[in-house]
Write a protein that holds these residues in place. Structure first.
Motif, PDB file in Angstrom:
ATOM      1  N   UNK A   2      -3.893  -7.921   1.775  1.00 27.92           N
ATOM      2  CA  UNK A   2      -2.607  -8.449   1.339  1.00 27.92           C
ATOM      3  C   UNK A   2      -1.469  -7.452   1.610  1.00 27.92           C
ATOM      4  N   UNK A   3      -0.245  -7.884   1.372  1.00 32.43           N
ATOM      5  CA  UNK A   3       0.932  -7.045   1.657  1.00 32.43           C
ATOM      6  C   UNK A   3       0.916  -5.739   0.871  1.00 32.43           C
ATOM      7  N   UNK A   4       0.545  -5.826  -0.397  1.00 29.82           N
ATOM      8  CA  UNK A   4       0.510  -4.630  -1.245  1.00 29.82           C
ATOM      9  C   UNK A   4      -0.453  -3.593  -0.667  1.00 29.82           C
ATOM     10  N   UNK A   5      -1.613  -4.043  -0.251  1.00 31.74           N
ATOM     11  CA  UNK A   5      -2.609  -3.130   0.322  1.00 31.74           C
ATOM     12  C   UNK A   5      -2.112  -2.557   1.647  1.00 31.74           C
ATOM     13  N   UNK A   7       1.063  -2.083   2.492  1.00 34.12           N
ATOM     14  CA  UNK A   7       2.084  -1.087   2.154  1.00 34.12           C
ATOM     15  C   UNK A   7       1.428   0.212   1.690  1.00 34.12           C
ATOM     16  N   UNK A   8       0.386   0.080   0.892  1.00 33.44           N
ATOM     17  CA  UNK A   8      -0.336   1.250   0.414  1.00 33.44           C
ATOM     18  C   UNK A   8      -0.880   2.054   1.593  1.00 33.44           C
ATOM     19  N   UNK A   9      -1.511   1.384   2.527  1.00 38.30           N
ATOM     20  CA  UNK A   9      -2.074   2.069   3.685  1.00 38.30           C
ATOM     21  C   UNK A   9      -1.002   2.724   4.549  1.00 38.30           C
ATOM     22  N   UNK A  10       0.144   2.075   4.663  1.00 38.95           N
ATOM     23  CA  UNK A  10       1.251   2.635   5.439  1.00 38.95           C
ATOM     24  C   UNK A  10       1.756   3.915   4.778  1.00 38.95           C
ATOM     25  N   UNK A  11       1.918   3.894   3.478  1.00 36.76           N
ATOM     26  CA  UNK A  11       2.419   5.070   2.754  1.00 36.76           C
ATOM     27  C   UNK A  11       1.404   6.206   2.821  1.00 36.76           C
ATOM     28  N   UNK A  12       0.149   5.881   2.666  1.00 35.54           N
ATOM     29  CA  UNK A  12      -0.889   6.914   2.768  1.00 35.54           C
ATOM     30  C   UNK A  12      -0.903   7.506   4.179  1.00 35.54           C
ATOM     31  N   UNK A  13      -0.682   6.668   5.180  1.00 38.40           N
ATOM     32  CA  UNK A  13      -0.678   7.108   6.579  1.00 38.40           C
ATOM     33  C   UNK A  13       0.347   8.217   6.824  1.00 38.40           C
ATOM     34  N   UNK A  14       1.492   8.144   6.151  1.00 35.39           N
ATOM     35  CA  UNK A  14       2.529   9.175   6.337  1.00 35.39           C
ATOM     36  C   UNK A  14       2.363  10.346   5.374  1.00 35.39           C
ATOM     37  N   UNK A  15       1.310  10.304   4.573  1.00 35.89           N
ATOM     38  CA  UNK A  15       1.038  11.411   3.658  1.00 35.89           C
ATOM     39  C   UNK A  15       1.659  11.268   2.285  1.00 35.89           C
ATOM     40  N   UNK A  16       2.121  10.074   1.948  1.00 37.18           N
ATOM     41  CA  UNK A  16       2.712   9.839   0.637  1.00 37.18           C
ATOM     42  C   UNK A  16       1.653   9.677  -0.445  1.00 37.18           C
ATOM     43  N   UNK A  17       1.993  10.077  -1.641  1.00 41.65           N
ATOM     44  CA  UNK A  17       1.119   9.900  -2.802  1.00 41.65           C
ATOM     45  C   UNK A  17       1.387   8.496  -3.354  1.00 41.65           C
ATOM     46  N   UNK A  20       1.647   7.847  -7.196  1.00 44.80           N
ATOM     47  CA  UNK A  20       2.893   8.348  -7.800  1.00 44.80           C
ATOM     48  C   UNK A  20       4.067   7.448  -7.397  1.00 44.80           C
ATOM     49  N   UNK A  21       4.133   7.121  -6.120  1.00 39.96           N
ATOM     50  CA  UNK A  21       5.233   6.289  -5.617  1.00 39.96           C
ATOM     51  C   UNK A  21       5.220   4.926  -6.306  1.00 39.96           C
ATOM     52  N   UNK A  22       4.044   4.343  -6.455  1.00 40.53           N
ATOM     53  CA  UNK A  22       3.920   3.031  -7.102  1.00 40.53           C
ATOM     54  C   UNK A  22       4.299   3.102  -8.581  1.00 40.53           C
ATOM     55  N   UNK A  23       3.989   4.227  -9.212  1.00 37.69           N
ATOM     56  CA  UNK A  23       4.317   4.406 -10.630  1.00 37.69           C
ATOM     57  C   UNK A  23       5.798   4.711 -10.845  1.00 37.69           C
ATOM     58  N   UNK A  24       6.490   5.140  -9.791  1.00 37.88           N
ATOM     59  CA  UNK A  24       7.918   5.485  -9.858  1.00 37.88           C
ATOM     60  C   UNK A  24       8.665   4.777  -8.726  1.00 37.88           C
ATOM     61  N   UNK A  25       8.727   3.447  -8.762  1.00 35.87           N
ATOM     62  CA  UNK A  25       9.268   2.682  -7.639  1.00 35.87           C
ATOM     63  C   UNK A  25      10.757   2.890  -7.362  1.00 35.87           C
ATOM     64  N   UNK A  26      11.512   3.419  -8.331  1.00 32.64           N
ATOM     65  CA  UNK A  26      12.951   3.636  -8.119  1.00 32.64           C
ATOM     66  C   UNK A  26      13.269   5.049  -7.633  1.00 32.64           C
ATOM     67  N   UNK A  27      12.244   5.884  -7.534  1.00 34.38           N
ATOM     68  CA  UNK A  27      12.413   7.268  -7.089  1.00 34.38           C
ATOM     69  C   UNK A  27      12.715   7.283  -5.584  1.00 34.38           C
ATOM     70  N   UNK A  69      10.520   2.758  -3.035  1.00 36.41           N
ATOM     71  CA  UNK A  69       9.424   1.785  -2.922  1.00 36.41           C
ATOM     72  C   UNK A  69       9.897   0.417  -3.402  1.00 36.41           C
ATOM     73  N   UNK A  70      10.681   0.407  -4.459  1.00 36.22           N
ATOM     74  CA  UNK A  70      11.220  -0.847  -4.975  1.00 36.22           C
ATOM     75  C   UNK A  70      12.041  -1.563  -3.903  1.00 36.22           C
ATOM     76  N   UNK A  71      12.861  -0.809  -3.196  1.00 42.29           N
ATOM     77  CA  UNK A  71      13.675  -1.381  -2.136  1.00 42.29           C
ATOM     78  C   UNK A  71      12.835  -1.929  -0.993  1.00 42.29           C
ATOM     79  N   UNK A  72      11.795  -1.192  -0.634  1.00 38.74           N
ATOM     80  CA  UNK A  72      10.916  -1.647   0.437  1.00 38.74           C
ATOM     81  C   UNK A  72      10.185  -2.922   0.028  1.00 38.74           C
ATOM     82  N   UNK A  73       9.717  -2.980  -1.211  1.00 36.10           N
ATOM     83  CA  UNK A  73       9.069  -4.202  -1.705  1.00 36.10           C
ATOM     84  C   UNK A  73      10.028  -5.386  -1.619  1.00 36.10           C
ATOM     85  N   UNK A  74      11.271  -5.165  -1.999  1.00 35.48           N
ATOM     86  CA  UNK A  74      12.289  -6.223  -1.949  1.00 35.48           C
ATOM     87  C   UNK A  74      12.495  -6.700  -0.510  1.00 35.48           C
ATOM     88  N   UNK A  75      12.586  -5.760   0.406  1.00 36.54           N
ATOM     89  CA  UNK A  75      12.776  -6.100   1.817  1.00 36.54           C
ATOM     90  C   UNK A  75      11.590  -6.907   2.333  1.00 36.54           C
TER      91      UNK A  75
END
Length: 85
Positions: A2-5, A7-17, A20-27, A69-75
Motif C-alpha cells: 500500500x501507499x503507506x508501506x 512511503x516507508x520504504x522510500x524514506x528508509x531508502x534515503x536513510x530516514x528514521x 521517528x518521522x511518522x511519530x512527528x509528521x509536522x517536523x 511527512x504530513x505534507x508529503x502524505x497530503x500530496x
C-alpha cells in the motif's frame, strides 16, 4: 504494497528514521531533529513519482508543502484523488 508501506520504504531508502518521522509528521524533514539533506528530498520526490505514479505539482513544493511527512502524505492523497478523476 500500500501507499503507506511504499512511503516507508522510500524514506528508509534515503536513510530516514521512519518511526521517528511518522511519530512527528509536522517536523521539518530538513531540520536538525530529522536531518535529511536536500538531495534526500529530491530522491523522495522522484521515488514517489515512480513508485506511486503521482505527479507532484510544482507549486506544492514551492509553497513548502513537501518538507514534512504530513505534507508529503497530503500530496500523495491529492495525487491519488486526481488520478481517479
Amino acid at each position: 504494497m500500500n501507499e503507506e508501506e511504499k512511503l516507508k520504504q522510500i524514506i528508509i531508502k534515503v536513510g530516514g528514521d521512519y518511526e521517528y518521522i511518522r511519530a512527528h509528521p509536522k517536523e521539518k524533514l530538513l531540520g536538525r531533529k530529522i536531518g535529511l539533506w536536500a538531495r534526500d528530498l529530491l530522491i523522495i520526490y522522484f521515488e514517489i513519482k515512480k513508485e506511486l505514479n503521482i505527479n507532484i505539482p510544482e507549486n506544492m513544493i514551492l509553497n513548502g508543502e513537501f518538507d514534512t511527512y504530513e505534507g508529503i502524505e497530503k500530496i500523495v492523497k491529492i495525487g491519488r484523488a486526481s488520478c481517479r478523476e
